[in-house]
Scaffold this active site. Structure first.
Site, PDB file in Angstrom:
ATOM      1  N   SER A  42       0.806  -1.222   0.000  1.00 31.21           N
ATOM      2  CA  SER A  42       0.000   0.000   0.000  1.00 31.21           C
ATOM      3  C   SER A  42       0.840   1.272   0.000  1.00 31.21           C
ATOM      4  O   SER A  42       0.325   2.337  -0.326  1.00 31.21           O
ATOM      5  CB  SER A  42      -0.921   0.007   1.215  1.00 31.21           C
ATOM      6  OG  SER A  42      -0.155  -0.166   2.397  1.00 31.21           O
ATOM      7  N   ASP A 326      -3.653   8.174   7.458  1.00 29.99           N
ATOM      8  CA  ASP A 326      -4.570   7.290   8.178  1.00 29.99           C
ATOM      9  C   ASP A 326      -3.774   6.570   9.269  1.00 29.99           C
ATOM     10  O   ASP A 326      -2.686   7.011   9.625  1.00 29.99           O
ATOM     11  CB  ASP A 326      -5.318   6.339   7.219  1.00 29.99           C
ATOM     12  CG  ASP A 326      -4.399   5.349   6.517  1.00 29.99           C
ATOM     13  OD1 ASP A 326      -3.227   5.194   6.934  1.00 29.99           O
ATOM     14  OD2 ASP A 326      -4.852   4.711   5.530  1.00 29.99           O
ATOM     15  N   HIS A 329      -0.581   4.943   7.048  1.00 26.53           N
ATOM     16  CA  HIS A 329       0.106   5.480   5.873  1.00 26.53           C
ATOM     17  C   HIS A 329       0.426   6.954   5.990  1.00 26.53           C
ATOM     18  O   HIS A 329      -0.411   7.726   6.458  1.00 26.53           O
ATOM     19  CB  HIS A 329      -0.758   5.244   4.624  1.00 26.53           C
ATOM     20  CG  HIS A 329      -1.127   3.808   4.443  1.00 26.53           C
ATOM     21  ND1 HIS A 329      -2.380   3.325   4.743  1.00 26.53           N
ATOM     22  CD2 HIS A 329      -0.399   2.761   4.027  1.00 26.53           C
ATOM     23  CE1 HIS A 329      -2.408   2.022   4.513  1.00 26.53           C
ATOM     24  NE2 HIS A 329      -1.225   1.646   4.072  1.00 26.53           N
TER      25      HIS A 329
END
Ligand SMILES: *[C@@H]1O[C@H](CO)[C@@H](O)[C@H](O)[C@H]1NC(C)=O
Ligand SMILES: *[C@@H]1O[C@H](CO)[C@@H](O)[C@H](O)[C@H]1NC(C)=O
Ligand SMILES: *[C@@H]1O[C@H](CO)[C@@H](O)[C@H](O)[C@H]1NC(C)=O
Ligand SMILES: *[C@@H]1O[C@H](CO)[C@@H](O)[C@H](O)[C@H]1NC(C)=O
Ligand SMILES: *[C@@H]1O[C@H](CO)[C@@H](O)[C@H](O)[C@H]1NC(C)=O
Length: 383
Positions: A42, A326, A329
């Site tokens: 991610s 978040d 991240h």
């Protein structure tokens, strides 16, 4: 002329003055490498999970709130660090995700990264289907054969691919969504942290060797960040804002082994390849987040389980005050620091080893020169 001036000026500016727009504006001319292939999770995904049956997704508001076209599947408010590195390398467009490839544009590179992906195939399977490193390599083989088709032969494809940059940023999920979840995954019962890092590095190195066989010569290998300093770890362990040291320790062990792998490969392939290591623990520690007001809480209201932004919730106002977007991240602002440090590390701060991306890219020319010299000496020897 004007673009030259922009380029010279921005080198003199302190890092924090580089705004998102500024970086976009200084992209011009030919990129420093013809192509860039991206493998990872991610931290680099730019849309590969959007249509996969997984809960590991970021193609909804407020993700992408600072990205020109809104949510794309990037797990951040703006750009991933590899997006910014792509701009620093002089590419005019971001490298497209494998999922959006339609035949055109593959010569500039492809992004195979998938949120949740790990080096190990079973990592994140509790979140549904994600594209593990092994599968990313499989996807790359598909692209390589398409490139061979376009260029006319496998040999020509190899020669072309030799010039590309290969960026590999993976491994966090093998801890966060595997080793640290003993209720779902057996790895922590089987291996201690030392053995687990060894197993991961071995599997990674097999994949890197496979990449080498299909043309890769220039590699950026990114180490793990401090997994115990994410807002998620801090929240789950109730440490009242401080990092969870027992979750940081494995990252140091893994990174030390990754650095040794870089040394081993640079020796083994000294004639044709170059590997560099990025030490993500030297910057992602809460202590060094100068200029950021908040390093232990997310900007977007996040889910307690999974750590993603809650859909459509209003994020914090000033994203550049936050390290984390978040629960896991980083923000575009933090990614800029990471990207600039990886690309240009003139003070040999130890962030990049044995050189930064800028020098890695120049290295190619050197290797080509050596091959020209070799050919020249062969010519003179045979004449
Ligand atoms: C193919 O992909 C390129 C780059 O992502 C895009 O610009 C183009 O519009 C796409 N073409 C089609 C037919 O979808
Ligand atoms: C938690 O941290 C805050 C701010 O640093 C501090 O004021 C508070 O006393 C801490 N609470 C505990 C239980 O340590
Ligand atoms: C990465 O940087 C940190 C902080 O400077 C240092 O403690 C660590 O040893 C480095 N890791 C490697 C593998 O060089
Ligand atoms: C956002 O935060 C940065 C860094 O703290 C600051 O320089 C900037 O002025 C802030 N911007 C706004 C609009 O508040
Ligand atoms: C050097 O020679 C080899 C084989 O003879 C050839 O494939 C390669 O392209 C040459 N390199 C350069 C830079 O001319």
């Amino acid at each position: 002329m004007e673009s030259m001036m922009i380029n010279n000026t921005w080198l003199l500016l302190p890092i924090l003055f580089l705004s998102a727009n500024y970086l976009i504006q200084c992209v011009n001319g030919k990129p420093q490498v013809p192509c860039l292939f991206i493998f990872g999770d991610s931290l680099s995904d730019s849309g590969n999970n959007n249509n996969l049956p997984t809960s590991s997704k970021a193609n909804y508001n407020p993700y992408g709130i600072d990205f020109p076209i809104g949510p794309t599947g990037r797990f951040t408010n703006g750009r991933n660090s590899i997006d910014i590195i792509t701009q620093l390398l002089g590419f005019e467009k971001f490298i497209p995700p494998f999922a959006n490839i339609n035949g055109s544009g593959i010569l500039k590179g492809v992004n195979y990264a998938s949120g949740g992906a790990g080096i190990r195939a079973e990592t994140s399977m509790t979140m549904g289907f994600v594209i593990s490193l092994g599968l990313q390599l499989k996807n790359h083989r598909v692209i390589v054969s398409q490139i061979a088709g376009k260029l006319g032969s496998v040999d020509k494809a190899q020669q072309y691919l030799n010039k590309c940059l290969y960026y590999v940023n993976i491994g966090s999920n093998d801890y966060i969504n595997n080793y640290y979840l003993p209720q779902y995954y057996p790895t922590s019962h089987i291996y201690n942290t030392e053995q687990y890092a060894e197993v991961l590095i071995q599997e990674l190195s097999l994949n890197l060797l496979a990449l080498h066989e299909i043309g890769a010569r220039k590699y950026v290998l990114v180490g793990l960040g401090l997994l115990g300093c994410t807002p998620n770890a801090i929240y789950l362990h109730g440490t009242n804002g401080s990092c969870v040291e027992e979750e940081n320790a494995p990252a140091y062990i893994y990174n030390a082994k990754l650095k040794s792998l870089v040394d081993n490969f640079n020796n083994k392939f000294s004639l044709d390849s170059k590997f560099i290591f990025i030490n993500s623990t030297s910057e992602s520690d809460g202590q060094s987040s100068d200029g950021f007001l908040v390093s232990n809480a997310p900007c977007c209201p996040s889910r307690l389980v999974g750590g993603g932004c809650i859909p459509d919730e209003k994020p914090c106002y000033n994203r550049s005050d936050y390290v984390f977007w978040d629960d896991f991240h980083p923000t575009d602002a933090w990614n800029q620091l990471i990207a600039i440090g990886s690309y240009d590390d003139p003070y040999s701060s130890g962030y990049t080893y044995p050189m930064d991306i800028k020098h890695l890219v120049e290295q190619e020319t050197k290797m080509e020169l050596e091959s020209i010299n070799e050919n020249t000496s062969q010519l003179s020897a045979s004449s």
